[in-house]
Design an enzyme around this catalytic site. Structure first.
Site, short mmCIF file in Angstrom:
data_model
loop_
_atom_site.label_atom_id
_atom_site.label_comp_id
_atom_site.label_asym_id
_atom_site.label_seq_id
_atom_site.Cartn_x
_atom_site.Cartn_y
_atom_site.Cartn_z
N THR A 1 30.42 57.97 16.49
CA THR A 1 30.61 56.68 15.81
C THR A 1 29.51 56.51 14.77
O THR A 1 28.33 56.56 15.09
CB THR A 1 30.54 55.53 16.84
OG1 THR A 1 31.33 55.90 17.97
CG2 THR A 1 31.05 54.24 16.27
N ARG B 1 38.77 57.94 22.80
CA ARG B 1 39.06 58.06 21.37
C ARG B 1 40.53 58.35 21.15
O ARG B 1 41.20 58.95 21.99
CB ARG B 1 38.21 59.19 20.75
CG ARG B 1 36.72 58.93 20.80
CD ARG B 1 35.97 60.02 20.06
NE ARG B 1 36.08 59.85 18.64
CZ ARG B 1 35.11 59.37 17.85
NH1 ARG B 1 33.94 59.03 18.35
NH2 ARG B 1 35.30 59.23 16.56
N GLU C 1 34.68 51.72 25.57
CA GLU C 1 34.55 51.65 24.11
C GLU C 1 35.88 52.09 23.53
O GLU C 1 36.43 53.11 23.95
CB GLU C 1 33.47 52.62 23.62
CG GLU C 1 32.07 52.18 23.87
CD GLU C 1 31.08 53.23 23.38
OE1 GLU C 1 31.47 54.15 22.63
OE2 GLU C 1 29.92 53.12 23.76
N HIS D 1 29.89 62.79 27.04
CA HIS D 1 29.59 64.19 26.72
C HIS D 1 29.66 65.12 27.93
O HIS D 1 29.61 66.34 27.77
CB HIS D 1 28.28 64.29 25.94
CG HIS D 1 28.43 63.62 24.60
ND1 HIS D 1 29.42 64.01 23.70
CD2 HIS D 1 27.81 62.56 24.05
CE1 HIS D 1 29.36 63.22 22.65
NE2 HIS D 1 28.39 62.34 22.83
N GLU E 1 26.86 44.63 20.35
CA GLU E 1 25.99 45.79 20.57
C GLU E 1 25.46 46.19 19.21
O GLU E 1 26.24 46.53 18.30
CB GLU E 1 26.75 46.95 21.21
CG GLU E 1 25.82 48.15 21.45
CD GLU E 1 26.52 49.34 22.10
OE1 GLU E 1 27.49 49.15 22.87
OE2 GLU E 1 26.09 50.48 21.81
N HIS F 1 23.16 53.69 20.49
CA HIS F 1 23.46 54.81 19.59
C HIS F 1 22.19 55.54 19.19
O HIS F 1 21.32 54.98 18.52
CB HIS F 1 24.24 54.42 18.34
CG HIS F 1 25.13 55.55 17.91
ND1 HIS F 1 24.64 56.64 17.25
CD2 HIS F 1 26.45 55.77 18.12
CE1 HIS F 1 25.64 57.49 17.06
NE2 HIS F 1 26.74 56.99 17.58
N ASN G 1 26.50 56.30 29.29
CA ASN G 1 27.73 56.80 28.68
C ASN G 1 27.93 58.27 29.09
O ASN G 1 27.05 59.11 28.84
CB ASN G 1 27.60 56.66 27.15
CG ASN G 1 28.82 57.15 26.40
OD1 ASN G 1 29.35 58.21 26.72
ND2 ASN G 1 29.26 56.42 25.41
N ARG H 1 39.23 63.56 22.18
CA ARG H 1 38.41 64.78 22.07
C ARG H 1 37.52 65.01 23.28
O ARG H 1 37.12 66.11 23.55
CB ARG H 1 37.57 64.76 20.80
CG ARG H 1 36.48 63.73 20.81
CD ARG H 1 35.57 63.87 19.62
NE ARG H 1 36.21 63.46 18.39
CZ ARG H 1 35.54 63.10 17.30
NH1 ARG H 1 34.23 63.10 17.30
NH2 ARG H 1 36.17 62.73 16.22
N HIS I 1 34.10 56.23 26.06
CA HIS I 1 34.80 55.94 24.81
C HIS I 1 36.09 56.75 24.81
O HIS I 1 36.06 57.98 24.75
CB HIS I 1 33.90 56.36 23.64
CG HIS I 1 34.48 56.05 22.28
ND1 HIS I 1 33.77 56.26 21.11
CD2 HIS I 1 35.69 55.56 21.89
CE1 HIS I 1 34.52 55.91 20.08
NE2 HIS I 1 35.70 55.49 20.52
N1 PXP Z 1 27.22 52.69 21.81
C1 PXP Z 1 28.33 52.98 21.10
C2 PXP Z 1 29.16 51.86 20.60
C3 PXP Z 1 28.71 54.32 20.88
O1 PXP Z 1 29.82 54.59 20.17
C4 PXP Z 1 27.91 55.35 21.42
C5 PXP Z 1 28.33 56.77 21.23
O2 PXP Z 1 29.49 57.02 21.92
C6 PXP Z 1 26.78 54.99 22.17
C7 PXP Z 1 26.44 53.66 22.32
C8 PXP Z 1 25.90 56.02 22.79
O3 PXP Z 1 25.26 56.74 21.82
P1 PXP Z 1 24.47 58.04 22.22
O4 PXP Z 1 25.44 59.00 22.83
O5 PXP Z 1 23.89 58.50 20.92
O6 PXP Z 1 23.42 57.61 23.22
#
Ligand code: PXP
Length: 239
Positions: free
Chosen positions: A101, A45, A70, A10, A151, A191, A7, A49, A43
């Site tokens: 989330t 949003r 996402e 960030h 998930e 997550h 992901n 953001r 994701h």
């Molecule tokens: N899975 C989902 C559904 C999420 O919303 C997120 C955060 O965006 C992640 C995985 C990844 O989480 P993390 O950034 O804490 O690894």
């Protein structure tokens, strides 16, 4: 062998912090794929953001593995998904005021609207995953409304502050993974997973994909994206 979906939200967070053109999540996605990532996740949003629509559109053109979007099951997001056609949509709950989330989708409360969103996406040929807490009743509804995958939200396990809570949360994940597999759902997890907590999943072969963002992007600041992704892949291969 479980796969790694990286992901890159960030990377966009860092860019948006200054309203700059860099760093570009698209560049990070390319580096992640070169390092061996099996899929790229963003994701989009409602409040935009971090990831912008532009990012998702470019990623759709350049991602060579799989693009996972996402999103909340709103009509705006469904329209964007039908237009961009990611390989998978992961439906997540979304609150404007949350830092990230905060929990899985409550399918028991939102069954009718999520069922409709699943059908709309699947009719367009998009694979649909639903982000839910490790709760057996939620998983049964995910199966009933014809999701392709779930998930499992691993946040409560990763954030547990003592061994007792950690063990309790992990056994919920194990039970959820087993029941999901029994119901012929693909089971992913994500997550809060980092370079330490990933090792707890050793032997839990029901998990087909780990979705990991914050820890990899954070590590990439120190070691670079290539090393950060390769290090996580090595840990996943050892599970
Ligand atoms: N899975 C989902 C559904 C999420 O919303 C997120 C955060 O965006 C992640 C995985 C990844 O989480 P993390 O950034 O804490 O690894």
């Amino acid at each position: 062998m479980a796969e790694l979906a990286v992901n890159v939200d960030h990377v966009a967070t860092l860019r948006e912090a200054r309203g700059a053109k860099y760093p570009d999540p698209v560049g990070a996605a390319m580096a992640a794929e070169t390092a061996g990532a099996d899929a790229i996740v963003v994701h989009l949003r409602e409040d935009r953001r971090h990831v912008q629509e532009r990012d998702v559109r470019i990623l759709r053109q350049v991602v060579k593995t799989r693009l996972i979007l996402e999103m909340a099951a709103t009509s705006e997001m469904l329209g964007i998904a039908l237009d961009i056609k990611p390989d998978t949509v992961t439906l997540v709950p979304e609150k404007r005021e949350e830092l990230t989330t905060e929990g899985g989708l409550d399918l028991i409360t939102h069954q009718a609207s999520i069922r409709e969103a699943v059908a709309t996406l699947k009719n367009a040929g998009i694979d649909v995953c639903i982000f839910i807490d490790p709760d057996l009743d939620q998983i049964k509804v995910a199966h009933k409304i014809d999701a392709d995958a779930i998930e499992i939200h691993t946040g409560a396990f990763c954030d547990a502050e003592n061994g007792f809570d950690r063990d309790r949360e992990f056994s919920r994940i194990v039970d959820a993974a087993k029941i999901g597999t029994k119901l012929k759902l693909r089971v992913n997890a994500g997550h809060g997973i980092d370079y330490h907590s990933i090792s707890a999943f050793k032997g839990l072969d029901e998990i087909s994909e780990y979705s990991i963002g914050h820890s990899i992007v954070s590590q990439a600041v120190i070691t670079g994206f290539d090393v950060a992704v390769r290090d996580m892949l090595r840990l996943i291969k050892a599970l």
